[in-house]
Design an enzyme around this catalytic site. Structure first.
Site, PDB file in Angstrom:
ATOM      1  N   GLY A  86     -14.301 -24.435  58.082  1.00 20.44           N
ATOM      2  CA  GLY A  86     -14.247 -22.981  58.202  1.00 20.44           C
ATOM      3  C   GLY A  86     -15.619 -22.363  58.001  1.00 20.44           C
ATOM      4  O   GLY A  86     -15.772 -21.258  57.490  1.00 20.44           O
TER       5      GLY A  86
ATOM      6  N   GLN B  16     -16.195 -15.724  56.968  1.00 17.27           N
ATOM      7  CA  GLN B  16     -17.006 -14.805  56.161  1.00 17.27           C
ATOM      8  C   GLN B  16     -17.686 -15.527  54.999  1.00 17.27           C
ATOM      9  O   GLN B  16     -18.897 -15.428  54.811  1.00 17.27           O
ATOM     10  CB  GLN B  16     -16.103 -13.682  55.593  1.00 17.27           C
ATOM     11  CG  GLN B  16     -16.890 -12.639  54.794  1.00 17.27           C
ATOM     12  CD  GLN B  16     -16.036 -11.757  53.906  1.00 17.27           C
ATOM     13  OE1 GLN B  16     -14.866 -12.030  53.664  1.00 17.27           O
ATOM     14  NE2 GLN B  16     -16.633 -10.685  53.403  1.00 17.27           N
TER      15      GLN B  16
ATOM     16  N   ASP C 292     -15.966 -26.072  62.175  1.00 15.53           N
ATOM     17  CA  ASP C 292     -14.994 -24.987  62.399  1.00 15.53           C
ATOM     18  C   ASP C 292     -14.088 -25.405  63.561  1.00 15.53           C
ATOM     19  O   ASP C 292     -14.331 -26.418  64.221  1.00 15.53           O
ATOM     20  CB  ASP C 292     -15.734 -23.672  62.720  1.00 15.53           C
ATOM     21  CG  ASP C 292     -14.887 -22.455  62.340  1.00 15.53           C
ATOM     22  OD1 ASP C 292     -15.088 -21.908  61.243  1.00 15.53           O
ATOM     23  OD2 ASP C 292     -13.995 -22.104  63.135  1.00 15.53           O
ATOM     24  N   ILE C 293     -13.040 -24.628  63.782  1.00 14.29           N
ATOM     25  CA  ILE C 293     -12.068 -24.956  64.840  1.00 14.29           C
ATOM     26  C   ILE C 293     -12.626 -24.585  66.219  1.00 14.29           C
ATOM     27  O   ILE C 293     -12.142 -25.064  67.236  1.00 14.29           O
ATOM     28  CB  ILE C 293     -10.732 -24.211  64.576  1.00 14.29           C
ATOM     29  CG1 ILE C 293      -9.630 -24.657  65.543  1.00 14.29           C
ATOM     30  CG2 ILE C 293     -10.915 -22.703  64.686  1.00 14.29           C
ATOM     31  CD1 ILE C 293      -9.109 -26.043  65.279  1.00 14.29           C
TER      32      ILE C 293
ATOM     33  N   TYR D  23       0.214 -14.969  52.449  1.00 17.44           N
ATOM     34  CA  TYR D  23      -1.104 -15.467  52.026  1.00 17.44           C
ATOM     35  C   TYR D  23      -1.093 -15.751  50.525  1.00 17.44           C
ATOM     36  O   TYR D  23      -1.487 -16.821  50.073  1.00 17.44           O
ATOM     37  CB  TYR D  23      -2.152 -14.418  52.372  1.00 17.44           C
ATOM     38  CG  TYR D  23      -3.534 -14.666  51.850  1.00 17.44           C
ATOM     39  CD1 TYR D  23      -4.050 -13.870  50.822  1.00 17.44           C
ATOM     40  CD2 TYR D  23      -4.342 -15.659  52.377  1.00 17.44           C
ATOM     41  CE1 TYR D  23      -5.337 -14.069  50.350  1.00 17.44           C
ATOM     42  CE2 TYR D  23      -5.630 -15.865  51.903  1.00 17.44           C
ATOM     43  CZ  TYR D  23      -6.117 -15.062  50.893  1.00 17.44           C
ATOM     44  OH  TYR D  23      -7.400 -15.250  50.404  1.00 17.44           O
TER      45      TYR D  23
HETATM   46  C1  VAH Z   1      -7.791 -10.538  51.742  1.00 13.04           C
HETATM   47  N1  VAH Z   1     -10.210 -10.770  51.481  1.00 13.04           N
HETATM   48  O1  VAH Z   1      -7.973  -9.340  51.739  1.00 13.04           O
HETATM   49  C2  VAH Z   1      -8.937 -11.419  51.219  1.00 13.04           C
HETATM   50  C3  VAH Z   1      -8.803 -11.634  49.747  1.00 13.04           C
HETATM   51  C4  VAH Z   1      -8.341 -10.614  47.541  1.00 13.04           C
HETATM   52  C5  VAH Z   1      -8.441 -10.367  48.982  1.00 13.04           C
HETATM   53  O2  VAH Z   1      -7.917 -12.655  49.468  1.00 13.04           O
HETATM   54  O3  VAH Z   1      -6.783 -11.041  52.125  1.00 13.04           O
END
Ligand code: VAH
Length: 314
Positions: A6, A10, A32-33, A140
């Site tokens: 990756g 960023q 990276d991919i 996430y």
């Molecule tokens: C997001 N930049 O916004 C990431 C991060 C704490 C935020 O995990 O998903």
């Protein structure tokens, strides 16, 4: 030798440059991919690696005699809510592939980023402790919470030396972030330089933990260089620098651009931000491996506006 998965992202891109400076260009393989980040592709050793494919990583590990992997590929909070199953598959399969390479002793050390997204609406919002209730409401956040459990499991069961940090929102100017809820804190500086105005997708009083990229990179290098015995937490360390609201950023920008205008139009990302802490207690990181941050908000604003004005108005 180090492999960054990756490297086009960023954090991955800035980590690539930093690690090349420390260990030498020939000892850092960026991957990276896709070829999405030309600067990374053209600035040193680069390989296409599909981190969802164990063999793809293993081939690269053997080709370059890799002993350390920084796994910086993931789908972040906002995009993850649009594609929940893709976020789960991507974030988990890549982690298992890297942990299993370490378990099989093909590599010796792993860095894997967690996030303040592991916390949820039932977590204490102020000075959030290292050990607390964690009921993340984003895909996430769920992948980061369960990923932390697997990292600790692989350390305890298979002696895998995996180290992790719960990153806050990260602000940088070199590479745009992708699909995060904290991305407003990067976009605002770009818009300030380009248009002297910004429509913010979070409410003005939405306080979130944030950090300048240079601090995040320092913390990542520090934890990976710390002695094995110093790392007492093998899930993931709380990591903190500052916290601020969109209103505070706007006021910081106005010290340089008095005419800067901000407006607010909260969208689906407001609900995500509302589920996260306002600020974080990172006393274990400060105690175990001497972490301390450097950049405050005005210093971040100064650096962001200075660098971006060179980019947009060379
Ligand atoms: C997001 N930049 O916004 C990431 C991060 C704490 C935020 O995990 O998903």
């Amino acid at each position: 030798k180090i492999l960054i998965i990756g490297a086009g992202g960023q954090i991955g891109s800035e980590l690539t440059f930093k690690l090349r400076t420390i260990y030498g260009d020939q000892n850092v393989i960026a991957s990276d991919i896709s070829y999405r980040n030309e600067t990374i592709v053209n600035s040193g050793i680069f390989e296409i690696v599909d981190a969802q494919d164990y063999a793809s990583i293993k081939i690269c590990v053997e080709k370059y005699n890799i002993d350390t992997i920084y796994l910086m590929a993931a789908m972040l909070s906002a995009t993850g809510e649009k594609y929940p199953m893709k976020a789960w598959d991507l974030n988990m399969s890549t982690l298992f592939n890297v942990l299993n390479l370490a378990r099989a002793k093909f590599i010796k050390k792993v860095f894997w980023p967690s996030s303040i997204a592991v916390f949820g609406p039932t977590t204490p919002v102020n000075y959030t402790p290292q050990y607390t209730v964690m009921e993340p409401t984003t895909v996430y956040g769920i992948t980061k919470q369960v990923g932390e459990r697997w990292c600790e499991y692989y350390f305890n069961k298979y002696d895998v030396d995996v180290r992790s940090l719960r990153y806050p929102g990260i602000i940088s100017w070199k590479t745009l972030p992708g699909g995060g809820t904290t991305d407003y804190a990067v976009e605002i500086y770009h818009e300030a330089i380009k248009n002297n105005q910004y429509e913010c997708f979070l409410k003005e009083d939405t306080e979130l933990p944030m950090m300048f990229m240079d601090d995040a990179i320092k913390a990542t290098v520090d934890i990976m260089q710390a002695p094995h015995t110093a790392i007492k937490i093998r899930s993931s360390y709380n990591l903190s620098a500052i916290s601020f609201t969109p209103k505070a950023v706007a006021n910081s920008i106005k010290k340089h651009l008095p005419e800067f205008k901000i407006s607010y139009k909260p969208d689906y990302r407001q609900e995500i931000a509302n589920s996260w802490p306002k600020n974080i207690n990172d006393s274990y990181a400060r105690q175990d491996w001497k972490w301390k941050h450097k950049f405050n908000l005005d210093e971040i604003t100064e650096e962001m506006l200075t660098q971006l004005s060179k980019t947009y108005k060379p």
